[in-house]
Structures are given as C-alpha cells and as structure tokens.
Design a protein around this motif. Structure first.
Motif, mmCIF file in Angstrom:
data_model
loop_
_atom_site.group_PDB
_atom_site.id
_atom_site.type_symbol
_atom_site.label_atom_id
_atom_site.label_comp_id
_atom_site.label_asym_id
_atom_site.label_seq_id
_atom_site.Cartn_x
_atom_site.Cartn_y
_atom_site.Cartn_z
ATOM 1 N N PHE A 51 14.248 16.500 -29.843
ATOM 2 C CA PHE A 51 13.777 15.662 -30.944
ATOM 3 C C PHE A 51 14.933 14.858 -31.534
ATOM 4 C CE2 PHE A 51 12.652 14.662 -35.312
ATOM 5 C CZ PHE A 51 11.342 14.221 -35.201
ATOM 6 N N ALA A 52 16.086 15.492 -31.729
ATOM 7 C CA ALA A 52 17.245 14.783 -32.268
ATOM 8 C C ALA A 52 17.664 13.651 -31.338
ATOM 9 C CB ALA A 52 18.399 15.761 -32.483
ATOM 10 N N GLN A 102 12.945 30.686 -38.852
ATOM 11 C CA GLN A 102 11.581 30.275 -38.535
ATOM 12 C C GLN A 102 11.486 28.794 -38.180
ATOM 13 O OE1 GLN A 102 9.022 32.872 -38.745
ATOM 14 N NE2 GLN A 102 11.032 33.869 -38.691
ATOM 15 N N GLY A 103 12.481 28.011 -38.594
ATOM 16 C CA GLY A 103 12.476 26.582 -38.344
ATOM 17 C C GLY A 103 13.474 26.201 -37.265
ATOM 18 N N ASP A 104 13.322 24.988 -36.744
ATOM 19 C CA ASP A 104 14.197 24.477 -35.690
ATOM 20 C C ASP A 104 15.108 23.353 -36.157
ATOM 21 O OD1 ASP A 104 13.106 26.045 -33.428
ATOM 22 O OD2 ASP A 104 11.277 24.908 -33.847
ATOM 23 N N LEU A 105 14.603 22.525 -37.084
ATOM 24 C CA LEU A 105 15.357 21.365 -37.552
ATOM 25 C C LEU A 105 15.194 21.206 -39.051
ATOM 26 C CD1 LEU A 105 14.321 18.701 -34.884
ATOM 27 C CD2 LEU A 105 16.675 19.377 -35.319
ATOM 28 N N LEU A 106 16.263 20.776 -39.724
ATOM 29 C CA LEU A 106 16.203 20.357 -41.119
ATOM 30 C C LEU A 106 16.508 18.864 -41.136
ATOM 31 C CD1 LEU A 106 16.029 20.841 -44.172
ATOM 32 C CD2 LEU A 106 18.470 21.418 -44.135
ATOM 33 N N TRP A 107 15.522 18.077 -41.573
ATOM 34 C CA TRP A 107 15.638 16.620 -41.544
ATOM 35 C C TRP A 107 15.499 16.077 -42.962
ATOM 36 C CZ3 TRP A 107 11.753 12.872 -38.681
ATOM 37 C CH2 TRP A 107 12.374 11.633 -38.501
ATOM 38 N N THR A 134 29.342 4.020 -51.622
ATOM 39 C CA THR A 134 29.640 4.812 -50.429
ATOM 40 C C THR A 134 28.441 4.727 -49.487
ATOM 41 O OG1 THR A 134 28.759 6.827 -51.454
ATOM 42 C CG2 THR A 134 31.130 6.424 -51.670
ATOM 43 N N LEU A 135 28.700 4.808 -48.205
ATOM 44 C CA LEU A 135 27.632 4.861 -47.207
ATOM 45 C C LEU A 135 27.633 6.249 -46.590
ATOM 46 C CD1 LEU A 135 27.844 1.443 -45.303
ATOM 47 C CD2 LEU A 135 26.090 2.192 -46.916
ATOM 48 N N LEU A 136 26.523 6.949 -46.739
ATOM 49 C CA LEU A 136 26.420 8.302 -46.205
ATOM 50 C C LEU A 136 25.424 8.377 -45.063
ATOM 51 C CD1 LEU A 136 27.731 9.017 -49.029
ATOM 52 C CD2 LEU A 136 26.571 11.193 -48.784
ATOM 53 N N PRO A 137 25.755 9.120 -44.031
ATOM 54 C CA PRO A 137 24.771 9.336 -42.976
ATOM 55 C C PRO A 137 23.642 10.228 -43.481
ATOM 56 C CG PRO A 137 26.995 9.984 -42.289
ATOM 57 C CD PRO A 137 27.013 9.782 -43.759
ATOM 58 N N GLY A 138 22.416 9.927 -43.060
ATOM 59 C CA GLY A 138 21.315 10.824 -43.356
ATOM 60 C C GLY A 138 21.479 12.121 -42.569
ATOM 61 N N GLY A 139 20.875 13.193 -43.065
ATOM 62 C CA GLY A 139 21.060 14.496 -42.443
ATOM 63 C C GLY A 139 19.961 14.877 -41.455
ATOM 64 N N LEU A 140 20.353 15.375 -40.284
ATOM 65 C CA LEU A 140 19.443 15.960 -39.300
ATOM 66 C C LEU A 140 20.205 17.091 -38.622
ATOM 67 C CD1 LEU A 140 16.813 16.055 -37.693
ATOM 68 C CD2 LEU A 140 17.737 14.286 -36.177
ATOM 69 N N PHE A 141 19.772 18.324 -38.860
ATOM 70 C CA PHE A 141 20.543 19.488 -38.437
ATOM 71 C C PHE A 141 19.710 20.453 -37.605
ATOM 72 C CE2 PHE A 141 22.412 17.856 -42.315
ATOM 73 C CZ PHE A 141 23.769 17.834 -42.016
ATOM 74 N N LEU A 142 20.318 20.956 -36.529
ATOM 75 C CA LEU A 142 19.686 21.950 -35.665
ATOM 76 C C LEU A 142 19.957 23.339 -36.248
ATOM 77 C CD1 LEU A 142 20.145 19.364 -33.875
ATOM 78 C CD2 LEU A 142 20.258 20.914 -31.918
ATOM 79 N N ILE A 143 18.889 24.057 -36.575
ATOM 80 C CA ILE A 143 19.016 25.364 -37.228
ATOM 81 C C ILE A 143 19.456 26.422 -36.218
ATOM 82 C CG2 ILE A 143 17.766 27.158 -38.493
ATOM 83 C CD1 ILE A 143 15.930 24.909 -39.560
ATOM 84 N N LYS A 144 20.490 27.157 -36.577
ATOM 85 C CA LYS A 144 21.017 28.199 -35.701
ATOM 86 C C LYS A 144 19.975 29.301 -35.507
ATOM 87 C CE LYS A 144 25.280 29.479 -36.259
ATOM 88 N NZ LYS A 144 26.514 30.102 -36.823
ATOM 89 N N GLY A 145 19.725 29.653 -34.249
ATOM 90 C CA GLY A 145 18.793 30.734 -33.944
ATOM 91 C C GLY A 145 17.341 30.344 -34.077
ATOM 92 N N TYR A 200 25.835 19.492 -32.852
ATOM 93 C CA TYR A 200 25.020 18.566 -32.065
ATOM 94 C C TYR A 200 25.935 17.668 -31.241
ATOM 95 C CZ TYR A 200 22.033 14.618 -30.862
ATOM 96 O OH TYR A 200 21.365 13.626 -30.179
ATOM 97 N N ASP A 201 25.658 17.590 -29.952
ATOM 98 C CA ASP A 201 26.404 16.697 -29.081
ATOM 99 C C ASP A 201 25.435 16.133 -28.049
ATOM 100 O OD1 ASP A 201 28.528 15.322 -27.986
ATOM 101 O OD2 ASP A 201 29.138 16.974 -26.680
ATOM 102 N N ALA A 202 25.525 14.837 -27.805
ATOM 103 C CA ALA A 202 24.605 14.202 -26.863
ATOM 104 C C ALA A 202 25.164 12.848 -26.456
ATOM 105 C CB ALA A 202 23.224 14.029 -27.492
ATOM 106 N N PRO A 203 24.790 12.354 -25.277
ATOM 107 C CA PRO A 203 25.245 11.027 -24.831
ATOM 108 C C PRO A 203 24.892 9.908 -25.801
ATOM 109 C CG PRO A 203 24.305 12.240 -22.992
ATOM 110 C CD PRO A 203 24.019 13.055 -24.229
ATOM 111 N N VAL A 204 23.775 10.050 -26.536
ATOM 112 C CA VAL A 204 23.341 8.982 -27.435
ATOM 113 C C VAL A 204 24.349 8.724 -28.553
ATOM 114 C CG1 VAL A 204 22.035 10.450 -29.038
ATOM 115 C CG2 VAL A 204 21.317 8.076 -28.674
ATOM 116 N N LEU A 205 25.235 9.658 -28.826
ATOM 117 C CA LEU A 205 26.221 9.466 -29.895
ATOM 118 C C LEU A 205 27.150 8.292 -29.614
ATOM 119 C CD1 LEU A 205 27.187 13.137 -30.851
ATOM 120 C CD2 LEU A 205 25.915 11.490 -32.232
ATOM 121 N N LYS A 206 27.245 7.868 -28.359
ATOM 122 C CA LYS A 206 28.092 6.715 -28.033
ATOM 123 C C LYS A 206 27.560 5.447 -28.691
ATOM 124 C CE LYS A 206 25.950 5.047 -23.711
ATOM 125 N NZ LYS A 206 24.617 5.552 -24.052
#
Length: 346
Positions: free
Chosen positions: A278-279, A97-102, A257-268, A119-125
């Motif tokens: 949005f990501a 039912q959801g698209d993203l978990l942030w 420790t330094l951890l990245p914050g989570g932003l995930f694209l929900i499958k389906g 997730y893959d995008a040019p902005v990752l550079k």
C-alpha cells in the motif's frame, strides 16, 4: 472496505482485551530443535488494516484504487484523530492489530520509532530528498505547511496579517483559532515554526490572542463559517475552505516549514506484505498525480508529477529548515512549556 471510528475512550477496553488474549493459560511448549530459526518472508494475506486520520473522502479514494489493483485484498479502515490513533498503536504494542498509520506528519511516528518498522522502496528515488526521513521510518506521501486563514468578510484587506508576528497584535485578542498542539501534530509543527522565528517570547504573544480548539479542522472551519476572523491551519484544510470564496490564505513572510505527511508501517502488524504494498502504491507517480488532480491543497512528495495550480512552490516561499531531531527530542518539554504559557495567559 470496512470502516470503523476510533477514539481514546475505547483504548482502555482495548488494552484489557488484548491483555486477556495474550495469556491463554496453556503451558509453554518445549522447543523441539536447537537449530536457529530462519527469518521467514511475510506470508501473503488478503487483508490490510489501515488507521487513518486524513479526510475519509481522500482515504476512500486511494483504498478503492488499491483494492482494484490488488483483487481479493480488502482494506479495513479505522478512522480517528492522529493522536488517538497513535495512542491505539501504543496500546496494542504487545499485540498489534493494525498495519499502517496514515496521518499527521513525519514527527508522528518519529515520536515513537519503537512502534514502527523502516520503509525502503525503489519509489523513494522519485520522492523529494528534502522530505525523506533520515531515520528511514516515514513513507512521505505528501507535504504541508502551516498557514494563516482569514475570513474576507471579517478582516479588511488592509488589515490582513502578512507574518506570524502580525498575529501577536493585541487587536486580535480572542479572534484567532488554533488547534491544541498537545493533540494535533500539525499544530505542534506550527509551534516549532514560531520558535524558529521568535522563540518563546513570540509564542507567548501569540498565545494571548488565541482560542484553542481540540480538533485540527476546527480553526479553518470556524473561519469559513464566520465564527472567527482568523485561524492557523494546515495547508490542505485551508485550501478546502478557500473554495467557499469567503476564506483567504496567507503564507507568512517571516517563514514557514514544510513537513512530510506521515505514513508508517506498524511493527508486528498482521499483514506486513500488504502494508508495504500500500505504501509503495500511494507513493507511485500515478497515485501522486491522482492526489494533485483530485484533492485541492495537497502538496505532492513525488517530484515526477505536475505541481498543483495556484499553490506556491517551495522556491517561492521563505522555507525554514525544520529541526526534526530537536523537535522529536524536546517534544514533551516544549508541550509542557506550551501548557504553562496557556495557563499564564488565560
């Protein structure tokens, strides 16, 4: 924008509804062609369903900016704790039912990669390589460390702890607030941090002194309100209450420790194109700069922005390498061990 709150109390009802909806009672349709189906590009939609555990002030800020840049797209926001929202994604696995978990950290989605897409995008550079997910699932929006917070009226300057090990001093028994790592991903990161420094003996010593909260925000809130002299907090929350003038922050000298914050694209998810959009949007340089300029205590992941004033850079800290793969693989076992320790120290 439409907002709803979510808790695990509603999960059972949701599962029942989804199960009922998944069986229409209609007979199966016979295939009309033997030609293999071609993968279709995600259809354009005008909606986005966002599950978020971040403070609503920040989430609302970026939702409004996203809707302004994407006229006609409306975001439905569902809020809750990170663990509760991850539980919802699991409950909805067969009918997302959801698209993203942030929210949470990179380990949040890493603990259930079958629920998300890469997730893959040019902005990752422009994103710090140290914060990028080797497995490719997380879209690292920000990063955080776990720190010590103290109430300046309750802890004399000469007694302020300088290391994690200092919190094991018996004089602090019952005076340290800490969120339960079984329900808080940031507290689980702290548990891993302690294991890197002193393994389970240090964890046991620290546990003896702690009062456990079920909310990640409870420790720094209690310290700010004078309900506790000390707390273990995630970085952004610590800076939030530091503005009161009553709270000090310590980056422990024995390592963070330094951890990245989570932003995930929900499958389906029902709106995959908008989820990806949005990501890409929140990782972009303008939005990462907006994060720094508008939200104290947020550590940006994008290397092209101006770093927050007053926040120590990674180079100024003793940064311990976070054992991502081991922390994921051993999470269930380590949390079970934590429970045993807590029972033994009560």
């Amino acid at each position: 924008m439409f907002r709803r709150a979510w808790s695990m109390a509603t999960a059972i009802a949701a599962v029942a509804i989804l199960a009922a909806c998944s069986d229409s009672g209609k007979p199966a349709q016979t295939a009309q062609s033997t030609q293999p189906a071609q993968p279709a590009a995600p259809a354009a939609t005008k909606s986005l369903v966002l599950y978020a555990s971040h403070p609503t002030e920040m989430v609302d800020f970026f939702i409004k900016a996203f809707e302004k840049e994407n006229p006609g797209v409306k975001v439905e926001l569902i809020t809750g704790g990170t663990g509760d929202l991850l539980g919802r994604v699991k409950a909805e696995k067969d009918r997302p039912q959801g698209d993203l978990l942030w929210g949470g950290s990179s380990t949040t989605g890493g603990s259930a990669p079958d629920l998300f897409v890469k997730y893959d995008a040019p902005v990752l550079k422009d994103i710090s390589k140290e914060l990028q997910d080797p497995a490719g699932y997380n879209a690292p929006f920000d990063a955080f460390a776990m720190v010590i917070v103290y109430n300046k009226d309750l802890v004399p300057a000469a007694e302020v702890p300088k290391t994690w090990a200092d919190l094991a001093d018996p004089k602090w028994k019952g005076k340290i607030r800490f969120a339960n790592p079984t329900s808080s991903s940031s507290s689980y990161a702290a548990l891993v941090n302690w294991k890197l420094i002193g393994d389970w003996p240090l964890v046991e010593k620290l546990a003896k002194n702690m009062i456990i909260d079920e909310s990640s925000s409870a420790p720094f809130t209690a310290v700010a309100q004078g309900e506790a002299p000390l707390g273990v907090a995630y970085e952004e929350g610590a800076y939030r209450v530091q503005k009161t003038g009553k709270v000090g922050i310590v980056y422990p000298a024995d390592g963070v420790t330094l951890l990245p914050g989570g932003l995930f694209l929900i499958k389906g998810g029902p709106n995959p194109a908008n989820a990806k959009k949005f990501a890409d949007f929140v990782l972009s340089t303008p939005q990462e700069q907006a994060l720094v300029d508008n939200f104290v205590g947020r550590r940006p992941a994008n290397t092209t922005v101006k770093f927050p004033a007053g926040m120590p850079a990674a180079a100024d800290l003793k940064v311990l390498p976070y054992p991502t793969d081991e922390a994921k693989a051993q999470q269930k076992e380590w949390l079970a061990k934590w429970k045993e320790i807590m029972i033994g120290t009560r």
